[in-house]
Write a protein that holds these residues in place. Structure first.
Motif, PDB file in Angstrom:
ATOM      1  N   THR A 225      44.671  42.357  62.585  1.00  0.00           N
ATOM      2  CA  THR A 225      45.498  42.723  61.437  1.00  0.00           C
ATOM      3  C   THR A 225      44.921  42.105  60.159  1.00  0.00           C
ATOM      4  OG1 THR A 225      47.789  42.777  60.611  1.00  0.00           O
ATOM      5  CG2 THR A 225      47.054  40.730  61.647  1.00  0.00           C
ATOM      6  N   ILE A 226      45.308  42.658  59.023  1.00  0.00           N
ATOM      7  CA  ILE A 226      44.870  42.150  57.721  1.00  0.00           C
ATOM      8  C   ILE A 226      46.043  41.425  57.068  1.00  0.00           C
ATOM      9  CG2 ILE A 226      44.017  42.765  55.428  1.00  0.00           C
ATOM     10  CD1 ILE A 226      42.811  45.272  56.687  1.00  0.00           C
ATOM     11  N   LEU A 227      45.809  40.229  56.566  1.00  0.00           N
ATOM     12  CA  LEU A 227      46.877  39.495  55.897  1.00  0.00           C
ATOM     13  C   LEU A 227      47.312  40.225  54.628  1.00  0.00           C
ATOM     14  CD1 LEU A 227      45.747  35.751  56.138  1.00  0.00           C
ATOM     15  CD2 LEU A 227      47.109  37.091  57.755  1.00  0.00           C
ATOM     16  N   GLU A 228      48.586  40.114  54.300  1.00  0.00           N
ATOM     17  CA  GLU A 228      49.125  40.793  53.123  1.00  0.00           C
ATOM     18  C   GLU A 228      48.567  40.213  51.827  1.00  0.00           C
ATOM     19  OE1 GLU A 228      53.355  40.901  53.144  1.00  0.00           O
ATOM     20  OE2 GLU A 228      53.499  42.046  55.017  1.00  0.00           O
ATOM     21  N   THR A 229      48.314  38.914  51.817  1.00  0.00           N
ATOM     22  CA  THR A 229      47.779  38.288  50.603  1.00  0.00           C
ATOM     23  C   THR A 229      46.259  38.393  50.599  1.00  0.00           C
ATOM     24  OG1 THR A 229      47.801  36.151  51.749  1.00  0.00           O
ATOM     25  CG2 THR A 229      49.669  36.665  50.316  1.00  0.00           C
ATOM     26  N   SER A 230      45.693  38.916  49.501  1.00  0.00           N
ATOM     27  CA  SER A 230      44.241  39.066  49.408  1.00  0.00           C
ATOM     28  C   SER A 230      43.594  37.723  49.091  1.00  0.00           C
ATOM     29  CB  SER A 230      43.887  40.093  48.337  1.00  0.00           C
ATOM     30  OG  SER A 230      44.362  39.682  47.074  1.00  0.00           O
ATOM     31  N   TYR A 231      42.325  37.604  49.412  1.00  0.00           N
ATOM     32  CA  TYR A 231      41.591  36.361  49.158  1.00  0.00           C
ATOM     33  C   TYR A 231      41.031  36.335  47.737  1.00  0.00           C
ATOM     34  CZ  TYR A 231      38.168  32.624  49.825  1.00  0.00           C
ATOM     35  OH  TYR A 231      37.426  31.472  49.693  1.00  0.00           O
ATOM     36  N   ALA A 232      40.570  37.492  47.250  1.00  0.00           N
ATOM     37  CA  ALA A 232      40.013  37.563  45.895  1.00  0.00           C
ATOM     38  C   ALA A 232      39.942  39.018  45.455  1.00  0.00           C
ATOM     39  CB  ALA A 232      38.629  36.932  45.845  1.00  0.00           C
ATOM     40  N   GLU A 233      39.933  39.236  44.143  1.00  0.00           N
ATOM     41  CA  GLU A 233      39.714  40.574  43.586  1.00  0.00           C
ATOM     42  C   GLU A 233      38.442  40.535  42.743  1.00  0.00           C
ATOM     43  OE1 GLU A 233      43.041  42.247  41.595  1.00  0.00           O
ATOM     44  OE2 GLU A 233      44.417  41.942  43.282  1.00  0.00           O
ATOM     45  N   GLU A 234      37.708  41.650  42.736  1.00  0.00           N
ATOM     46  CA  GLU A 234      36.399  41.646  42.102  1.00  0.00           C
ATOM     47  C   GLU A 234      35.983  43.051  41.665  1.00  0.00           C
ATOM     48  OE1 GLU A 234      34.485  39.829  45.364  1.00  0.00           O
ATOM     49  OE2 GLU A 234      34.610  41.601  46.639  1.00  0.00           O
ATOM     50  N   ASP A 235      34.995  43.099  40.777  1.00  0.00           N
ATOM     51  CA  ASP A 235      34.462  44.372  40.291  1.00  0.00           C
ATOM     52  C   ASP A 235      33.119  44.665  40.946  1.00  0.00           C
ATOM     53  OD1 ASP A 235      36.549  44.933  38.524  1.00  0.00           O
ATOM     54  OD2 ASP A 235      35.687  43.645  36.980  1.00  0.00           O
ATOM     55  N   TYR A 236      32.929  45.913  41.375  1.00  0.00           N
ATOM     56  CA  TYR A 236      31.663  46.336  41.957  1.00  0.00           C
ATOM     57  C   TYR A 236      30.753  46.905  40.874  1.00  0.00           C
ATOM     58  CZ  TYR A 236      33.969  46.090  46.554  1.00  0.00           C
ATOM     59  OH  TYR A 236      34.630  45.679  47.680  1.00  0.00           O
ATOM     60  N   ALA A 237      29.458  46.632  40.982  1.00  0.00           N
ATOM     61  CA  ALA A 237      28.489  47.143  40.013  1.00  0.00           C
ATOM     62  C   ALA A 237      27.136  47.321  40.696  1.00  0.00           C
ATOM     63  CB  ALA A 237      28.366  46.202  38.822  1.00  0.00           C
ATOM     64  N   ILE A 238      26.199  47.940  39.971  1.00  0.00           N
ATOM     65  CA  ILE A 238      24.853  48.211  40.466  1.00  0.00           C
ATOM     66  C   ILE A 238      23.913  47.156  39.894  1.00  0.00           C
ATOM     67  CG2 ILE A 238      23.008  49.937  40.583  1.00  0.00           C
ATOM     68  CD1 ILE A 238      25.222  52.020  39.770  1.00  0.00           C
ATOM     69  N   CYS A 239      23.017  46.623  40.713  1.00  0.00           N
ATOM     70  CA  CYS A 239      22.112  45.587  40.208  1.00  0.00           C
ATOM     71  C   CYS A 239      20.709  46.132  39.937  1.00  0.00           C
ATOM     72  CB  CYS A 239      22.047  44.400  41.156  1.00  0.00           C
ATOM     73  SG  CYS A 239      21.138  44.663  42.685  1.00  0.00           S
TER      74      CYS A 239
ATOM     75  N   THR B 161      36.837  48.651  41.766  1.00  0.00           N
ATOM     76  CA  THR B 161      37.430  47.329  41.966  1.00  0.00           C
ATOM     77  C   THR B 161      37.625  47.095  43.454  1.00  0.00           C
ATOM     78  OG1 THR B 161      38.596  47.422  39.859  1.00  0.00           O
ATOM     79  CG2 THR B 161      39.400  45.840  41.482  1.00  0.00           C
ATOM     80  N   GLY B 162      37.182  45.945  43.914  1.00  0.00           N
ATOM     81  CA  GLY B 162      37.317  45.622  45.331  1.00  0.00           C
ATOM     82  C   GLY B 162      38.216  44.423  45.556  1.00  0.00           C
ATOM     83  N   ILE B 163      38.655  44.281  46.774  1.00  0.00           N
ATOM     84  CA  ILE B 163      39.500  43.157  47.181  1.00  0.00           C
ATOM     85  C   ILE B 163      38.879  42.513  48.421  1.00  0.00           C
ATOM     86  CG2 ILE B 163      41.751  42.493  48.128  1.00  0.00           C
ATOM     87  CD1 ILE B 163      42.966  44.835  46.562  1.00  0.00           C
ATOM     88  N   GLN B 164      38.776  41.200  48.412  1.00  0.00           N
ATOM     89  CA  GLN B 164      38.363  40.471  49.598  1.00  0.00           C
ATOM     90  C   GLN B 164      39.604  40.186  50.435  1.00  0.00           C
ATOM     91  OE1 GLN B 164      35.186  39.197  50.742  1.00  0.00           O
ATOM     92  NE2 GLN B 164      34.473  40.761  49.302  1.00  0.00           N
ATOM     93  N   SER B 165      39.599  40.669  51.664  1.00  0.00           N
ATOM     94  CA  SER B 165      40.748  40.506  52.542  1.00  0.00           C
ATOM     95  C   SER B 165      40.421  39.589  53.712  1.00  0.00           C
ATOM     96  CB  SER B 165      41.207  41.866  53.072  1.00  0.00           C
ATOM     97  OG  SER B 165      41.750  42.650  52.042  1.00  0.00           O
ATOM     98  N   ILE B 166      41.457  39.166  54.400  1.00  0.00           N
ATOM     99  CA  ILE B 166      41.313  38.269  55.549  1.00  0.00           C
ATOM    100  C   ILE B 166      41.796  38.985  56.798  1.00  0.00           C
ATOM    101  CG2 ILE B 166      41.949  36.038  56.543  1.00  0.00           C
ATOM    102  CD1 ILE B 166      42.582  35.123  53.647  1.00  0.00           C
ATOM    103  N   ILE B 167      40.933  39.110  57.781  1.00  0.00           N
ATOM    104  CA  ILE B 167      41.296  39.698  59.071  1.00  0.00           C
ATOM    105  C   ILE B 167      41.564  38.567  60.063  1.00  0.00           C
ATOM    106  CG2 ILE B 167      40.589  41.232  60.949  1.00  0.00           C
ATOM    107  CD1 ILE B 167      38.514  42.458  59.093  1.00  0.00           C
TER     108      ILE B 167
END
Length: 256
Positions: free
Chosen positions: A206-220, A121-127
């Protein structure tokens, strides 16, 4: 006639030599030589700790999980480092067997390729720069200049949410971060783990405390390569169930 047979024999020998060079011979437990198939994985080695380079070698979470999958399938793993937005077209065309690059399953991508079960599981963050007026996701707008890596979910989501004019696309995440440092963009949207690595390597970010999105990683995989997709899913399930995947992830990402 003898001349014809000599030419034919030479051609056969060339073909045999070519086949021997294009596959790897492996000795099994009985001492017999067997041909080992190659599993070609396309990645973009710009996303530490999922994939990055140590010298000329691609290492990281995805590289180790892919190697474990190849071992389960009795195949030799070959990793090809390419641009992120070249992975899916390469898999579609059959140039690569699969793509593994911290890749998120999205409806847009599912139109082009098939995916394995999720392995992380990944998170998109904002720098942002320290002291930035951007304090949370709510501060982003169509007036914000957002740096992204071309073809990533950060690129897709930001373009959808704020319009293409607000997004500055770069071939590498590191280039987007350098644009932020230089004041060419107001923030960078990127996967959380690479974001942490970039912030650690560059002062004043710095990275903002609130994430932009959460997502699942997979193989294509190519849509017609269902056989490989099934085999990889079976191997992946075994590696998740026996704790191998967790051990690999924990090696690179410490619990917070």
């Amino acid at each position: 006639m003898k001349k014809f047979l000599a030419v034919l024999l030479a051609a056969v020998m060339i073909c045999i030599s070519f086949v021997a060079c294009s596959s790897e011979t492996k000795t099994d437990e009985t001492g017999n030589d067997t041909q080992q198939a190659t599993l070609t994985m396309a990645t973009n080695a710009e996303f530490p700790p999922y994939e990055y380079k140590e010298g000329d070698k691609v290492v990281g979470i995805d590289a180790e999980i892919a190697q474990a999958i190849a071992d389960e399938l009795g195949m030799k793993l070959e990793i090809v480092d390419t641009k992120f937005d070249a992975i899916i077209p390469g898999v579609q065309s059959g140039k690569y067997d699969m793509g593994m690059a911290g890749m998120t399953v999205t409806p847009e991508r599912e139109q082009s390729v098939s995916f394995s079960n999720s392995y992380a599981t990944g998170i998109q963050s904002i720098i942002v720069k320290e002291g930035s007026d951007i304090k949370s996701v709510d501060d982003l707008s169509s007036e914000t200049k957002i740096g992204v890596q071309l073809g990533t979910t950060g690129d897709i989501y930001a373009s959808d949410d704020f319009g293409a004019e607000a997004v500055a696309q770069y071939d590498k995440g590191a280039d987007a971060v350098q644009a932020l440092i230089a004041g060419k963009v107001d923030c960078v949207i990127i996967d959380n783990e690479p974001a942490k690595a970039f912030v650690a390597a560059n002062t004043g970010l710095t990275i903002l405390e609130t994430s932009y999105a959460e997502e699942d990683y997979a193989i294509c995989f190519a849509k017609d390569n269902t056989e490989l997709q099934t085999k990889v899913n079976d191997a992946l399930k075994k590696l998740i169930d026996n704790g191998t995947v967790k051990t690999i992830v924990d090696k690179y990402i410490s619990a917070e």
